[in-house]
Design a protein around this motif. Structure first.
Motif, PDB file in Angstrom:
ATOM      1  N   PRO A 135       0.903  -1.228  -0.522  1.00 12.40           N
ATOM      2  CA  PRO A 135       0.361  -0.049  -0.251  1.00 12.40           C
ATOM      3  C   PRO A 135       1.079   1.509   0.283  1.00 12.40           C
ATOM      4  N   PRO A 136       0.020   2.130  -1.350  1.00 13.12           N
ATOM      5  CA  PRO A 136       1.096   3.716  -1.025  1.00 13.12           C
ATOM      6  C   PRO A 136       1.383   4.155   0.416  1.00 13.12           C
ATOM      7  N   HIS A 137       0.318   3.813   1.195  1.00 10.66           N
ATOM      8  CA  HIS A 137       0.667   4.846   2.438  1.00 10.66           C
ATOM      9  C   HIS A 137       2.067   3.904   3.083  1.00 10.66           C
ATOM     10  N   VAL A 138       1.979   2.853   3.595  1.00 11.37           N
ATOM     11  CA  VAL A 138       3.833   2.342   3.884  1.00 11.37           C
ATOM     12  C   VAL A 138       4.359   3.084   3.975  1.00 11.37           C
ATOM     13  N   LEU A 139       5.030   3.252   2.441  1.00  2.86           N
ATOM     14  CA  LEU A 139       5.895   3.900   2.106  1.00  2.86           C
ATOM     15  C   LEU A 139       6.624   6.136   2.645  1.00  2.86           C
ATOM     16  N   GLY A 140       5.089   6.503   3.132  1.00  5.21           N
ATOM     17  CA  GLY A 140       4.498   7.786   3.410  1.00  5.21           C
ATOM     18  C   GLY A 140       3.728   8.171   2.817  1.00  5.21           C
ATOM     19  N   VAL A 141       3.062   7.310   0.892  1.00  2.00           N
ATOM     20  CA  VAL A 141       1.991   8.277   0.446  1.00  2.00           C
ATOM     21  C   VAL A 141       0.882   7.841   0.980  1.00  2.00           C
ATOM     22  N   THR A 142      -0.351   9.415   0.647  1.00  2.00           N
ATOM     23  CA  THR A 142      -1.071   9.362   0.788  1.00  2.00           C
ATOM     24  C   THR A 142      -2.459  10.003  -0.226  1.00  2.00           C
ATOM     25  N   ASP A 143      -2.739   9.446  -0.074  1.00  2.00           N
ATOM     26  CA  ASP A 143      -4.236  10.390  -1.335  1.00  2.00           C
ATOM     27  C   ASP A 143      -5.708  10.469  -0.478  1.00  2.00           C
ATOM     28  N   ILE A 144      -6.231  11.183  -1.509  1.00  2.00           N
ATOM     29  CA  ILE A 144      -7.588  10.769  -1.087  1.00  2.00           C
ATOM     30  C   ILE A 144      -8.362   9.216  -1.130  1.00  2.00           C
ATOM     31  N   ALA A 145      -8.038   8.769  -2.420  1.00  2.00           N
ATOM     32  CA  ALA A 145      -8.449   7.272  -2.672  1.00  2.00           C
ATOM     33  C   ALA A 145      -8.265   6.670  -1.750  1.00  2.00           C
ATOM     34  N   ASP A 146      -6.844   6.474  -1.252  1.00  2.00           N
ATOM     35  CA  ASP A 146      -6.186   5.367  -0.214  1.00  2.00           C
ATOM     36  C   ASP A 146      -7.228   5.607   1.364  1.00  2.00           C
TER      37      ASP A 146
END
Length: 389
Positions: free
Chosen positions: A88-99
């Motif tokens: 998941p992108p948030h694991v690497l610190g990337v977040t967005d509205i879709a996540d």
């Protein structure tokens, strides 16, 4: 680099399943890119050169990241790496509205699965399908895109299982392979989790859908495995009625008799459910005797008083019991009783949208039930029209 450049390839779309083990989840929790890359390579038995080729980097750059000598900080690169290795992108610190929306959906996903099962057990399988299909579609899309986490993959497995089981109630016989397809996909998914209870449930429900689809040998195989790995008596009790049904349909008298004896013995040991109850076992006994060439015993048993109605028995089981008893009475020459039972079954099967139960009635023979069969055919036609719409 364009979006098409970083779209997951067929080889990487299922990488997310690698991260379902507890050990892998521990590494993801560190959110350290170097550790995550090393773990990914270990799970895939992949060299730094091969991983670099996957990411579009050279070997030395991968090595520098793993050793902590290079830090990747820009969002585009982090998202690219996450998509390629299936985290998941948030694991690497990337977040967005879709996540953010997706994680909110996960919070309600389990409730959706539970409520859908309650609806199915209450005789509203079509409503269960309507609830589960959007959830499964969204989870499937995320998995295909190559990034999700253990929680989401487990939810996908249980949602697939619920969807397949609900479809097994509402589809006509010629389309029951679709139900087995979805429970098979669930069984494929649960192999990634070290959870005997979940695996036993998936085997049990998939085995039952295989039986409905006519794949009797495979059905017995799955159900025997489910009984063997059931972690407790309650879980085993849930398997036995379905195993008895499959053994009877296969014509395996010894396995049917043995399983029925154990199932009846366990009625006093476990809480009754929509499947583990005297009414369900009565129907299974009658149908199994027919399937194993002992119609005379089924006729004798059907002449006795049926078990008293009990609360908690799913409406579809009452329909199934009416049809099976009607068939036995017809074989015994009691056409008036058979006609009454089957007439009630047609009304109930239509109300609860159970097309393959109507098809069971249509296949029966006997001049005394011709009118009942015609009504069953009309009801089946109406259900097919509704499904087509």
């Amino acid at each position: 680099m364009t979006n098409s450049d970083i779209r997951p390839t067929p080889a990487t779309r299922h990488a997310a399943w690698l991260w379902t083990t507890p050990e892998a989840q521990t590494v993801l929790a560190t959110r350290d890119l170097g550790s995550i890359l090393r773990t990914y390579r270990k799970m895939r038995s992949q060299s730094q050169t091969a991983t670099g080729a996957l990411l579009g980097y050279d070997k030395t750059y991968v090595s520098a990241i793993e050793l902590g000598k290079r830090r990747v900080t820009d969002v585009a690169s982090l998202r690219h790496i996450a998509e390629r290795i299936g985290v998941p992108p948030h694991v690497l610190g990337v977040t967005d509205i879709a996540d953010t929306d997706f994680r909110a959906m996960l919070q309600f996903g389990q409730s959706t699965v539970r409520l859908a099962e309650i609806a199915r057990q209450a005789g509203h399988a079509s409503e269960a399908v309507a609830e589960l299909w959007p959830l499964v579609a969204r989870l499937e899309a995320r998995a295909r895109d190559g990034y999700t986490e253990r929680e989401a993959l487990r939810l996908l497995a249980t949602a697939r299982l619920g969807l397949g089981t609900a479809l097994g109630n509402v589809l006509p016989e010629e389309r029951l392979a679709t139900a087995a397809h979805w429970t098979a996909k669930s069984l494929d998914a649960v192999t990634h989790f070290d959870d005997p209870a979940l695996t036993a449930t998936a085997l049990r429900m998939h085995g039952n859908e295989l039986r409905k689809a006519g794949l009797l040998g495979a059905a017995v195989n799955r159900l025997v495995r489910a009984a063997g790995i059931a972690p407790d008596r309650t879980s085993r009790a849930a398997v036995l009625p379905l195993l008895a049904r499959a053994a009877g349909a296969l014509g395996n008298g010894p396995l049917f008799d043995h399983t029925m004896r154990e199932a009846r013995a366990m009625l006093d040991e476990v809480d009754h459910t929509s499947l583990v109850n005297p009414i369900a076992l009565h129907e299974i006994q009658l149908r199994g005797l027919l399937g194993t060439g002992r119609a005379h015993l089924a006729i004798q048993r059907s002449e006795r008083a049926a078990p008293a109605a009990a609360t908690g028995v799913a409406p579809q089981w009452h329909v199934i019991e009416l049809i099976t008893t009607g068939k036995v009475r017809l074989l015994g020459g009691d056409e008036p009783s058979a006609r009454d039972l089957l007439t009630r079954a047609v009304t109930a099967a239509s109300a609860h949208r159970l097309p393959h139960q109507l098809q069971r009635i249509i296949r029966m023979n006997g001049p005394g039930i011709a009118g009942v069969k015609e009504e069953a055919e009309r009801s089946l036609s109406r259900l097919r029209t509704e499904m087509a719409a």
